[in-house]
Design an enzyme around this catalytic site. Sequence first.
Site, PDB file in Angstrom:
ATOM      1  N   SER A   1     -15.293   3.020   6.933  1.00  0.00           N
ATOM      2  CA  SER A   1     -15.414   4.746   6.948  1.00  0.00           C
ATOM      3  C   SER A   1     -16.501   5.779   6.347  1.00  0.00           C
ATOM      4  O   SER A   1     -16.353   5.196   5.565  1.00  0.00           O
ATOM      5  CB  SER A   1     -14.293   5.166   7.722  1.00  0.00           C
ATOM      6  OG  SER A   1     -14.516   6.333   8.141  1.00  0.00           O
ATOM      7  N   GLY A   2     -17.013   6.567   7.448  1.00  0.00           N
ATOM      8  CA  GLY A   2     -17.945   7.303   6.459  1.00  0.00           C
ATOM      9  C   GLY A   2     -17.581   8.159   5.894  1.00  0.00           C
ATOM     10  O   GLY A   2     -18.618   9.490   5.615  1.00  0.00           O
TER      11      GLY A   2
ATOM     12  N   ARG B   1       4.862  -3.957   0.523  1.00  0.00           N
ATOM     13  CA  ARG B   1       2.849  -4.730   0.829  1.00  0.00           C
ATOM     14  C   ARG B   1       2.077  -4.859   2.191  1.00  0.00           C
ATOM     15  O   ARG B   1       2.214  -4.890   3.541  1.00  0.00           O
ATOM     16  CB  ARG B   1       3.423  -5.513  -0.084  1.00  0.00           C
ATOM     17  CG  ARG B   1       1.916  -6.566   0.340  1.00  0.00           C
ATOM     18  CD  ARG B   1       2.803  -8.103  -0.133  1.00  0.00           C
ATOM     19  NE  ARG B   1       1.565  -9.179  -0.146  1.00  0.00           N
ATOM     20  CZ  ARG B   1       1.708  -9.930  -0.008  1.00  0.00           C
ATOM     21  NH1 ARG B   1       2.300 -10.881   0.401  1.00  0.00           N
ATOM     22  NH2 ARG B   1       0.483 -11.113  -0.573  1.00  0.00           N
ATOM     23  N   LEU B   2       0.830  -4.002   1.795  1.00  0.00           N
ATOM     24  CA  LEU B   2       0.541  -4.888   2.822  1.00  0.00           C
ATOM     25  C   LEU B   2      -0.558  -5.945   2.400  1.00  0.00           C
ATOM     26  O   LEU B   2      -1.487  -5.325   1.524  1.00  0.00           O
ATOM     27  CB  LEU B   2      -0.744  -3.814   3.297  1.00  0.00           C
ATOM     28  CG  LEU B   2      -1.792  -4.217   5.038  1.00  0.00           C
ATOM     29  CD1 LEU B   2      -0.933  -4.359   5.339  1.00  0.00           C
ATOM     30  CD2 LEU B   2      -2.547  -2.808   4.574  1.00  0.00           C
ATOM     31  N   SER B   3      -0.661  -6.660   2.631  1.00  0.00           N
ATOM     32  CA  SER B   3      -1.444  -8.102   1.758  1.00  0.00           C
ATOM     33  C   SER B   3      -2.978  -8.191   2.034  1.00  0.00           C
ATOM     34  O   SER B   3      -2.802  -8.262   3.479  1.00  0.00           O
ATOM     35  CB  SER B   3      -0.871  -9.683   2.895  1.00  0.00           C
ATOM     36  OG  SER B   3       0.181  -9.137   2.480  1.00  0.00           O
TER      37      SER B   3
ATOM     38  N   ASN C   1      -0.846   2.022  -5.824  1.00  0.00           N
ATOM     39  CA  ASN C   1      -1.816   1.982  -4.449  1.00  0.00           C
ATOM     40  C   ASN C   1      -2.785   1.861  -4.575  1.00  0.00           C
ATOM     41  O   ASN C   1      -3.091   2.773  -4.663  1.00  0.00           O
ATOM     42  CB  ASN C   1      -0.640   2.767  -3.463  1.00  0.00           C
ATOM     43  CG  ASN C   1      -1.601   3.456  -2.699  1.00  0.00           C
ATOM     44  OD1 ASN C   1      -1.691   2.381  -1.545  1.00  0.00           O
ATOM     45  ND2 ASN C   1      -0.923   4.136  -1.602  1.00  0.00           N
ATOM     46  N   GLY C   2      -3.755   1.405  -3.770  1.00  0.00           N
ATOM     47  CA  GLY C   2      -4.857   1.558  -3.665  1.00  0.00           C
ATOM     48  C   GLY C   2      -5.633  -0.003  -3.593  1.00  0.00           C
ATOM     49  O   GLY C   2      -5.255  -0.947  -3.667  1.00  0.00           O
ATOM     50  N   GLU C   3      -7.509   0.404  -4.230  1.00  0.00           N
ATOM     51  CA  GLU C   3      -7.771  -0.779  -4.346  1.00  0.00           C
ATOM     52  C   GLU C   3      -8.313  -0.483  -6.114  1.00  0.00           C
ATOM     53  O   GLU C   3      -9.200   0.068  -6.332  1.00  0.00           O
ATOM     54  CB  GLU C   3      -8.883  -1.013  -3.334  1.00  0.00           C
ATOM     55  CG  GLU C   3      -8.180  -1.126  -2.119  1.00  0.00           C
ATOM     56  CD  GLU C   3      -7.917  -2.954  -2.438  1.00  0.00           C
ATOM     57  OE1 GLU C   3      -7.444  -3.609  -3.147  1.00  0.00           O
ATOM     58  OE2 GLU C   3      -7.219  -3.387  -1.792  1.00  0.00           O
TER      59      GLU C   3
ATOM     60  N   CYS D   1       0.475  -0.968  -0.181  1.00  0.00           N
ATOM     61  CA  CYS D   1       0.250   0.277   0.412  1.00  0.00           C
ATOM     62  C   CYS D   1       1.113   1.618   0.155  1.00  0.00           C
ATOM     63  O   CYS D   1      -0.211   2.294   0.654  1.00  0.00           O
ATOM     64  CB  CYS D   1      -0.876   0.036   0.699  1.00  0.00           C
ATOM     65  SG  CYS D   1      -2.902  -1.171   0.779  1.00  0.00           S
TER      66      CYS D   1
END
Length: 636
Positions: free
Chosen positions: A369-370, A59-61, A84-86, A14
Amino acid sequence: MISGDIYIKEKSMCGFAGYAGMKEYDASVIRKMTDKIRHRGPDSQDAFVEGGVGLGFVRLSIIDLEGGSQPMFNEDKNLVLIFNGELYNYQGIREELIQAGHVFTTHTDSEILLHGYEEWGKEGLLKKLRGMFAFVIFDRKKKTLFGARDHFGIKPFYYYHKDGTFLFGSEIKSFLAHPDFQKELFEEKLPDFMTFGCIPGEETFFRNVYKLLPGHYFTCENDKVNVKMYWEPTFDINENQTIESVADKLDGVLEDSVNKHIIADVPVCSFLSSGVDSSYVAYELKDKVDLTTFTIDFVEQKYSEAPHAKELADELGIRNIGRKVSAEEYFHDAEKIQYYMDEPLANPSANLLYYISNRCSQDFKVALSGEGADEMFGGYNIYHENISLGGYQKLPKWFRKAVAKVVTPLPKFKGKGFLIRGSKDVEERYIGNSNVFKYEERDAFLKKKYKSRNPLDIAKEFYDKVPDLDDVSKMQYLDFNMWLRQEILLKADKMSMANSLELRVPFMDIEVFKTARTIPAKCKVNDSNTKLAFRALADRKFSKKSAERKKLMFPSPLPNWMREDQYYKMIKKEFKSETAGKFFNRKKILQLLEEHKEGKVTHSIQIWVVYTFLMWYKAYFINNGDLDKIEADCAH
């Protein structure tokens, strides 16, 4: 380390860092750069180095835990990616690319960027993406770089360009490790910071360091960097809609967004305050995952949202864990938190986000989160103002201006602010949700007279783009382009990633915006409430008490803490310091502190703006961005 002909199958998120230039460096440079952002990805670390280019990743898996490393290559290994992202629609895009003949070697979302770039080019690819992202693609044959940032700026992207050196990354602190980076304070930005509590626009407090703005991409070739916009938030109001018809549309689009945002191969949790935004996310999640929610709590219960959050959690049948925050840790960690922020941010809720993220990260890697619902649906209390001023503003403008001129020099009295603000159009009175030191007073608190812009002129650039919108939508548009990107999403990313937690924000979704951009003002605010259509939808899901609860803007006991001797003395020490004397009128800032301590008036936000800058400056220019030194400093 990945060289030109080694390909490792493993996915990484990430955080990234990189450089490009005429000079060549060994692998230790890119390794040191990514070491500075290891908190963003503690699971693994890798890099690509070729000629004068270095690309590094931590990396954050989250997805495909065993596959798809970055830097990642395309089929012929000519293109190299760091991302980095989704990407929440990657599965459909992947199938489309497979049908076009592309060969995938992983099941990650990352890989679609490489093949999509090959198939559709820069803007063609970006038009298809749904998600939060920042990425860079290096073309080894053409020796070019292409990178982009998501529509709203959920994921950060910074770059530095000077004397033939181009640096880029998820966080500015990675640049400190590059031998060609010249760290220099952009002191002329201090007046902007005094007003907004952050730096608006593409510039930062580091000279020659820029933000790649949301909805923009860049290309870099032969040391020439070209930045271009590919998307911006525009409104297309449909006045024929009703509160209930908008609620009907939002129902489906929000459920779909939440479904997309929970795609992960690890457990997912959520933040929960007393507000309707996070409550709605929790409601949507409760039947989809085994849900645990987390809430900020205080010893001082009158500021705590925990009882309301617990009440809703019990109503929905989900777990809720409170994280109590004390004044001692809040002040103890101030310098460290500003280090993680990269850019100084004077929003007191940043510290609270740091603590709730820290608690979440003990058990989870992903939280929802909102953030963004207020900008999307018209949620800030200031958006009422067009209604409260409405009757008065029907009087001739010349008359209202004359009244304001008469009352302005008078002592404070009830209604004075109403008469002054009522004399102005929205473009004259609203510069966004943050307006700390007013333009006409801020120079008195500074040591030097800087050449700076009137905040109204900064806001005017956005107002000029939407002259025909109603006042509520104009304020939303301004907040989309300023408050949301430079405060809300900045602290959400930095404070969560400081704790190796990926924070996802389902309201900040391009598909949600397609509905939100059409909502008329009558479905956003009335004389008693905000987010009318969204609250109407929430009414259908959970108790009216929770759905209708007023926005609290992350309350904290900070004003009272500043009056306690221990923390008053801590602030006073900084305000009397040599550093404070370099930038501020010490007499004036100490006067603010004394008046606040005596309880005559509340100056907590103004005090926090000055204190925040001093903490950030200490982190980066006295302790030189060295986390060990910063933590040692905090310990004292």
